[in-house]
Every structure is written in C-alpha cells, then in structure tokens.
Design a protein around this motif. Structure first.
Motif, PDB file in Angstrom:
ATOM      1  N   ILE A 128     -60.808 162.118  -6.241  1.00  0.00           N
ATOM      2  CA  ILE A 128     -61.057 160.682  -6.406  1.00  0.00           C
ATOM      3  C   ILE A 128     -59.754 160.004  -6.821  1.00  0.00           C
ATOM      4  O   ILE A 128     -59.180 160.354  -7.856  1.00  0.00           O
ATOM      5  N   SER A 132     -57.528 166.402  -9.135  1.00  0.00           N
ATOM      6  CA  SER A 132     -58.181 167.614  -8.623  1.00  0.00           C
ATOM      7  C   SER A 132     -59.547 167.326  -8.025  1.00  0.00           C
ATOM      8  O   SER A 132     -59.993 168.028  -7.100  1.00  0.00           O
ATOM      9  N   ASN A 133     -60.241 166.301  -8.537  1.00  0.00           N
ATOM     10  CA  ASN A 133     -61.577 165.990  -8.014  1.00  0.00           C
ATOM     11  C   ASN A 133     -61.541 165.187  -6.724  1.00  0.00           C
ATOM     12  O   ASN A 133     -62.597 164.859  -6.153  1.00  0.00           O
ATOM     13  N   ASP A 188     -54.253 164.510 -13.361  1.00  0.00           N
ATOM     14  CA  ASP A 188     -55.668 164.566 -13.748  1.00  0.00           C
ATOM     15  C   ASP A 188     -55.916 163.810 -15.055  1.00  0.00           C
ATOM     16  O   ASP A 188     -56.923 163.098 -15.198  1.00  0.00           O
ATOM     17  N   GLN A 210     -58.269 160.487 -15.945  1.00  0.00           N
ATOM     18  CA  GLN A 210     -59.350 160.541 -16.930  1.00  0.00           C
ATOM     19  C   GLN A 210     -59.200 159.505 -18.036  1.00  0.00           C
ATOM     20  O   GLN A 210     -60.176 158.860 -18.432  1.00  0.00           O
TER      21      GLN A 210
END
Length: 319
Positions: free
Chosen positions: A283, A280-281, A185, A189
């Motif tokens: 994408i 987690s999203n 993650d 980011q």
C-alpha cells in the motif's frame, strides 16, 4: 502526521572555517528526505543544528511556528520532544540491556507507569524486529541489531520528526537493504517526517521522496527524487551516479587542470531511475508519488529503462 521543517538562510562556521552558508529548504511534513554530500560537507552538523545542539551563525530553523535558533531554552526543550534521533552507532548505554535503553526516554520525560512503559517498549521493539532480544546488552549483539534498537528508542516517544545520521554506516549491503525497507515501512505506519543523512547511493536512489546535496559549502540542490536523478547539473549527476568525471575530486574539488582535462570527455549516460521502494504491504505511503509523475509534469524525459521492475531490467528489457 509529521510536521515540516523550514530552514531559512542557515550559515554555520567553526572559527574561520565556513561549513555551509545560506542554506534554505523545507523538509515536507510526513515525507522521507535524504541529505547527501561528500565527506566533510557538514551533513551531521546540519542534523545537530536542527535539534539545537549547535547554534548557527545566521538563519532560522522553524518548526510549528517556533524558531529553534532564537527561542528560549524552555521552548527548545519542548520542541525537542517532537524529535527522535538515530545516531550513527546507535548510541546505546552499554551498561543497560536493550529494554532499558528503549525505555529510558519514557522514564526520563513521562510519568507513565512501568506497565504502560512495558507496553510501549515492547510495541516499538516489535516494530523493529527485536522481540526476544530485550534482555541482551548492546555489546552482545550485532551492529545491525544495535541500529534497530537505537531506532526503537528514537520512536518510543512517538516523534513527529525522525532524524537518521548515516543509518547504514558499518552495515553490509544485505542489512542496509533490510534497514531501508524498515524505514519505508515505519514511515507508512507512523506518517512522521524522516530526514536521513547517508552516503549510500542505492538508499538515496530508492528510498526518499526528496533528495538534497550539500557541496562546496552550500546546498547544491534539493527537490523531488526524480528531479535529482534526472539532473544534468555536474555535481548532482556525478555524486548520485558515483562517477569519477565531474567537479568532485579526492579532496572536495578538482583543480582547474583536472577539470580542463575532462572537458571533452564523453559522459556515460544517466542510469535508469529505479522504482521507489514501497511498503512491505504494497500500500503506497501518503507522500509516495506515482512513478514518473515529476518527469511527466515537468516535461523531462527520464533515462531509458526508468521505472521498470528490477526483474525486467535484469532480463535485458529496455524502455
């Protein structure tokens, strides 16, 4: 966006003991790489060499056009600001609470106000799930929380490169799984370059974009995850699949008699290549490749059952 690390013909010895020699590879910008190897093969030594804590006997480490091996102390000091490092035990200052531990690099290397520092520290602590624990001392929290606090400190200067020295050391499988997801993650980011030294095979099989293996004082192989997980190279196959049959023994190498005894043994089939862990999203990360892309491009048939969801494999469905 991270930066790449070009390692060229790197050799390191301690006295007459050669640790590894003629190591060359490029850690690609923004990607997650894992470096593996049996105990004592110099993985942590490699990390220390990459940030200039140890000088190699020969070779170069080039970052943004600067060779860390031959540059001045002033240039090395500046290049180090590109790095964040998560040490094995978190390396927290025991007399400081978590907030002050995370704030330390900002107070040491910047002229930011305390209000600016607070905003940054709380942002990083939120990233690693430690909001509410900022007043605790390192001795008052679990090993997993210390790792996450160490990671928040490693991220506080917004590094282009993050080095992880056995982040799963001392953690149980559940906490390791949470940490692996956190690493993926974070890469999605901040898009920094991640290099992880680990012994954890599940981490190595599911997290990185690229894998390297140090063995017998050299770099045995480095490349895309699927390349190594489908490799028939004996030491790579043995290590990544945790098998007893192969050149690695209880010391580093098996003797000739042991290898001869194994010569006619049937090797177990390669296990399926798992899907790579996604953010987690849902994408995909910028550097994440579609499942099976490397195998298709290079005409390699992956082991049966590869790239299927765990739920399908658990149900006994085969490719």
């Amino acid at each position: 966006m991270g930066v790449d690390i070009k390692i060229e013909h790197l050799t390191k010895s301690f006295g007459k003991q050669l640790i590894w020699g003629d190591v060359s590879l490029t850690v690609p910008a923004g990607e997650i790489c894992v470096m593996l190897g049996p105990s004592g093969t110099g993985k942590s030594v490699l990390l220390k060499t990459l940030i200039g804590l140890l000088k190699p006997d020969e070779g170069s480490v080039i970052i943004e056009g600067t060779d860390l091996v031959s540059c001045s102390e002033k240039d090395l000091y500046e290049i180090r600001k590109l790095f964040g490092v998560l040490f094995q035990d978190g390396a927290m200052f025991g007399s400081m609470n978590l907030y002050d531990n995370v704030a330390f690099p900002l107070r040491e290397h910047t002229k930011k106000s305390e209000s600016q520092i607070r905003d940054i520290v709380m942002e990083k602590m939120d990233l690693v799930g430690l909001i509410g624990a900022e007043d605790k001392l390192p001795g008052e929290i679990s090993g997993g929380m210390r790792k996450r606090a160490g990671l928040a400190r490693a991220l506080v200067l917004d590094p282009e490169i993050v080095l992880f020295d056995e982040p799963d050391s001392g953690l149980d499988p559940v906490r390791t799984a949470f940490l692996n997801q956190l690493i993926v993650d974070l890469n999605a980011q901040i898009d920094a370059t991640f290099l992880i030294v680990t012994h954890d095979i599940n981490t190595s099989r599911t997290v990185p974009d690229n894998i390297g293996l140090l063995y017998h004082k050299h770099l045995a192989m480095f490349g895309p995850r699927e390349m190594l997980l489908s490799s028939e190279e004996p030491v790579v196959r043995q290590f990544l699949n945790a098998q007893r049959v192969g050149p690695i023994g209880m010391s580093e190498e098996k003797d000739a008699d042991q290898l001869a005894a194994e010569k006619d043994m049937d090797l177990p089939p390669l296990p399926p290549i798992p899907l790579q862990l996604e953010p987690s999203n849902g994408i995909p990360r910028r550097s994440q490749r579609p499942p099976g892309e490397w195998c298709r491009t290079n005409g390699v048939t992956p082991p049966p059952g590869s790239f299927l969801p765990d739920s399908v494999l658990a149900g006994g469905v085969k490719a």
